[in-house]
Design a protein around this motif. Sequence first.
Motif, mmCIF file in Angstrom:
data_model
loop_
_atom_site.group_PDB
_atom_site.id
_atom_site.type_symbol
_atom_site.label_atom_id
_atom_site.label_comp_id
_atom_site.label_asym_id
_atom_site.label_seq_id
_atom_site.Cartn_x
_atom_site.Cartn_y
_atom_site.Cartn_z
ATOM 1 N N ARG B 201 0.796 -1.221 0.000
ATOM 2 C CA ARG B 201 0.000 0.000 0.000
ATOM 3 C C ARG B 201 0.831 1.274 0.000
ATOM 4 O O ARG B 201 0.296 2.368 0.167
ATOM 5 N N THR B 202 2.118 1.167 -0.166
ATOM 6 C CA THR B 202 2.980 2.341 -0.181
ATOM 7 C C THR B 202 3.921 2.288 -1.374
ATOM 8 O O THR B 202 4.509 1.246 -1.662
ATOM 9 N N THR B 203 4.047 3.418 -2.076
ATOM 10 C CA THR B 203 4.997 3.461 -3.183
ATOM 11 C C THR B 203 5.890 4.682 -3.043
ATOM 12 O O THR B 203 5.507 5.693 -2.458
ATOM 13 N N PHE B 204 7.098 4.553 -3.614
ATOM 14 C CA PHE B 204 8.005 5.685 -3.729
ATOM 15 C C PHE B 204 7.857 6.226 -5.143
ATOM 16 O O PHE B 204 7.920 5.475 -6.108
ATOM 17 N N ASN B 205 7.626 7.517 -5.266
ATOM 18 C CA ASN B 205 7.412 8.129 -6.576
ATOM 19 C C ASN B 205 8.444 9.221 -6.821
ATOM 20 O O ASN B 205 8.890 9.888 -5.888
ATOM 21 N N ALA B 206 8.800 9.410 -8.096
ATOM 22 C CA ALA B 206 9.665 10.541 -8.457
ATOM 23 C C ALA B 206 9.288 11.008 -9.847
ATOM 24 O O ALA B 206 8.860 10.210 -10.688
ATOM 25 N N GLU B 207 9.410 12.296 -10.079
ATOM 26 C CA GLU B 207 9.164 12.826 -11.425
ATOM 27 C C GLU B 207 10.102 13.991 -11.702
ATOM 28 O O GLU B 207 10.507 14.725 -10.791
ATOM 29 N N TYR B 208 10.472 14.136 -12.971
ATOM 30 C CA TYR B 208 11.357 15.218 -13.397
ATOM 31 C C TYR B 208 10.818 15.736 -14.717
ATOM 32 O O TYR B 208 10.464 14.944 -15.596
ATOM 33 N N ILE B 209 10.720 17.064 -14.839
ATOM 34 C CA ILE B 209 10.103 17.625 -16.042
ATOM 35 C C ILE B 209 11.037 18.663 -16.670
ATOM 36 O O ILE B 209 10.863 19.876 -16.459
ATOM 37 N N PRO B 210 12.072 18.196 -17.389
ATOM 38 C CA PRO B 210 12.975 19.167 -18.020
ATOM 39 C C PRO B 210 12.270 19.945 -19.134
ATOM 40 O O PRO B 210 11.525 19.372 -19.927
ATOM 41 N N VAL B 211 12.509 21.265 -19.169
ATOM 42 C CA VAL B 211 11.966 22.121 -20.224
ATOM 43 C C VAL B 211 13.046 22.287 -21.289
ATOM 44 O O VAL B 211 14.185 22.623 -20.982
ATOM 45 N N PHE B 212 12.687 21.994 -22.542
ATOM 46 C CA PHE B 212 13.675 22.070 -23.627
ATOM 47 C C PHE B 212 13.638 23.406 -24.339
ATOM 48 O O PHE B 212 14.623 23.828 -24.928
ATOM 49 N N SER B 213 12.490 24.025 -24.342
ATOM 50 C CA SER B 213 12.393 25.275 -25.078
ATOM 51 C C SER B 213 11.344 26.137 -24.410
ATOM 52 O O SER B 213 10.258 25.665 -24.077
ATOM 53 N N ARG B 214 11.691 27.391 -24.167
ATOM 54 C CA ARG B 214 10.709 28.318 -23.617
ATOM 55 C C ARG B 214 10.914 29.678 -24.283
ATOM 56 O O ARG B 214 11.992 29.949 -24.803
ATOM 57 N N PRO B 215 9.882 30.530 -24.321
ATOM 58 C CA PRO B 215 10.031 31.804 -25.014
ATOM 59 C C PRO B 215 11.090 32.692 -24.350
ATOM 60 O O PRO B 215 11.342 32.571 -23.157
ATOM 61 N N GLU B 216 11.689 33.564 -25.148
ATOM 62 C CA GLU B 216 12.661 34.526 -24.623
ATOM 63 C C GLU B 216 11.886 35.617 -23.875
ATOM 64 O O GLU B 216 10.680 35.749 -24.009
ATOM 65 N N GLY B 217 12.615 36.382 -23.115
ATOM 66 C CA GLY B 217 11.985 37.556 -22.513
ATOM 67 C C GLY B 217 12.051 37.559 -21.009
ATOM 68 O O GLY B 217 12.292 36.528 -20.382
ATOM 69 N N ARG B 218 11.829 38.723 -20.460
ATOM 70 C CA ARG B 218 11.994 38.952 -19.036
ATOM 71 C C ARG B 218 11.051 38.072 -18.202
ATOM 72 O O ARG B 218 11.416 37.608 -17.129
ATOM 73 N N GLY B 219 9.862 37.868 -18.709
ATOM 74 C CA GLY B 219 8.884 37.093 -17.953
ATOM 75 C C GLY B 219 9.180 35.603 -17.925
ATOM 76 O O GLY B 219 8.480 34.843 -17.266
ATOM 77 N N ASN B 220 10.180 35.193 -18.647
ATOM 78 C CA ASN B 220 10.450 33.761 -18.740
ATOM 79 C C ASN B 220 11.815 33.359 -18.213
ATOM 80 O O ASN B 220 12.348 32.322 -18.569
ATOM 81 N N THR B 221 12.374 34.176 -17.355
ATOM 82 C CA THR B 221 13.671 33.834 -16.780
ATOM 83 C C THR B 221 13.489 33.479 -15.309
ATOM 84 O O THR B 221 12.452 33.779 -14.707
ATOM 85 N N GLY B 222 14.512 32.822 -14.769
ATOM 86 C CA GLY B 222 14.484 32.482 -13.353
ATOM 87 C C GLY B 222 13.654 31.260 -13.039
ATOM 88 O O GLY B 222 13.268 31.043 -11.891
ATOM 89 N N PHE B 223 13.381 30.456 -14.057
ATOM 90 C CA PHE B 223 12.622 29.237 -13.810
ATOM 91 C C PHE B 223 13.521 28.004 -13.832
ATOM 92 O O PHE B 223 14.541 27.973 -14.532
#
Lengths: 181, 287
Positions: B201-223
Motif C-alpha cells: 500500500r505504499t509506493t516511492f514516486n519521483a518525477e522530473y520535467i525538463p523544459v527544452f524550449s521556452r520563449p525569450e523575454g523577461r517574464g520567462n527567466t528564473g525558472f
Amino acid sequence: MKYFFCIIVVLGLLQHSEAQVYSTSSGTIKFFSKTTAENIDATNNQVKAALDAKTGNIEFAVSVNSFLFKKALMQKHFQENYMETIKFPKSTFIGSITDNTAVNYGKDGTYPVSVKGKLTMHGVNREVTIPGKVSISSKKALLSADFNVLLEEYKIKVPANNASQIAKSIKVSVDCSLQKK
Amino acid sequence: MSSIKLRILFIFTAVLSPAFLSAQQDSGFSLLGDEPAESSKVENTFKTTRVINLQSLELTDAGVMDVKINHRFGAVGLGSYEAFGLDNASVRIGAEYGIVPNLAVNIGRSSLGRMVDAGLKYRLMHQTSDNARPLSLLIYGGAARTALTMMGSEFVYTAQLIAGRKETDRFSWQIAPSLLSGGTGQVIAMGVGFREKITPRTTFNAEYIPVFSRPEGRGNTGFYNSFSVGLDVETGGHVFQLHFTNSAGMAEPQFIAQTNGSWMSRGFRFGFNISRVFTVVNPDKFR
C-alpha cells in the motif's frame, strides 16, 4: 502385436473417461463479505466448470480478475492488495462427488451431494469438503453450493485499518449450469 | 541382450514416470484441460491519476468522482522563523470525473495565481498482461487561466502524451512529452516519472520535467525544471501523496513552465495531495 494391444487399451480408457462430461465456461460464482461497517459483494460470470457423470470428478477454474464489483476501486484493491492476481491469476477446485452413485443422471431431479477436493486460491492449496446440490434437467446439470472461506487460511491479509470493513469469513456461492457435451 | 534391453526399459520407466506424474499434477485438470493464459488489462500502474504533479497513466474510472485537495507549503529555505515553509501554503482544490470508460474530465482552482484549470484525459491504449499491447498510452488536453490581470489573463493550453508501462508488480514508469501554448509563447517539456512499491500500500514516486524550449523575454527567466520525490500511501478510498518538490503551483502551466524554486538553494518545499474517490454511477452501467 503387444504394443498394438496396449494402444487399444489406452485409447479405450481415454474414450471411456470422456463419455459423460458436462461442462460450461459461463458459470457464476459470487462472494459476500458482511460486516457492520460495509457489505461487499462481487460476481464472476465466466466460471469454467466440468463434471464427469461416470466418475463424479468435478473441476472448476476461475479467472480472479473477472470478479466484478459495485465499486471500481474495490475491484482494483481486490486484485492488487488481496488476491495478488499478477502472481495468482486463477483459483481452481479439483475434486469429486463422494457419493456419486446417489445422483441419477438419467432422471430429472435435485440431488444433495458432498464434494471433496483441493481448493487452490491465492497460491494456497487446501483439502476441503463442500456440501452442494446437483440438479438434473434434460441435458443439463446445475451445480450449486454455498460455503465459507476463511481469509486467514488462504494467507489473504487484511490490514488493521480495513479489518472492520472486510469479514474474516467470506461467503461463497456457486451456481453453474453445465451442458452435456 | 534381452536382459539389457529390459534393464534399459526399467531405468527409463523409473526415471521418466515420476516426471510424468509431476507434470500431471502441475496441470491438475483432466476434464477442463490446459488453456492458454488469459489476457487482461494491466491495472494499478500508479496509485492515483498523478505521479506527483504530473498526469500519470491512471485514469479516473467511469462513473467515479475523484476529489483532490492539494497543498504546497513554503520553501524549506525560508528558515525557522517561517517554520521551514509551513507558515505559507498554496492550495489547489479539484475534482476529476470519469464520463465514460477511457475518458475523464478534470477541473481545479489554485490559490497561487488565482488560477482555474480544466482538462480532458483520454486513454488510447491500455497495456495488457500478454503484452499484445505493451504500453499504456493516454492524451491530456487542458486549459488554464489566471485571474490576476497584471500577469495577463490569456488562456494557457496544455497538450500532453503520456506513455509508459507497469514493468513488474512493483515498478512502473512513464514519459510525458508536453507542449504548453498561449500567454507569452510556447514551452516544450518532457516529463518522466516512475513508482516503486515499498509495501503493498505504499509506493516511492519521483518525477522530473525538463523544459527544452521556452520563449525569450523577461517574464520567462528564473525558472527551474520541476523535480519532485515522494510517497503514495493508500488507505481504502484515500490516497495520500506526501512529497518534496520545487514547484509551488499544481496546475500544468505552473509546475511545468513556472517552477521558481531551486533544489540547490533550498527552494524545495513539502507538500501533499489527498485523493478521495466516490462511486457516483454503478459500474454495471458501463459494462
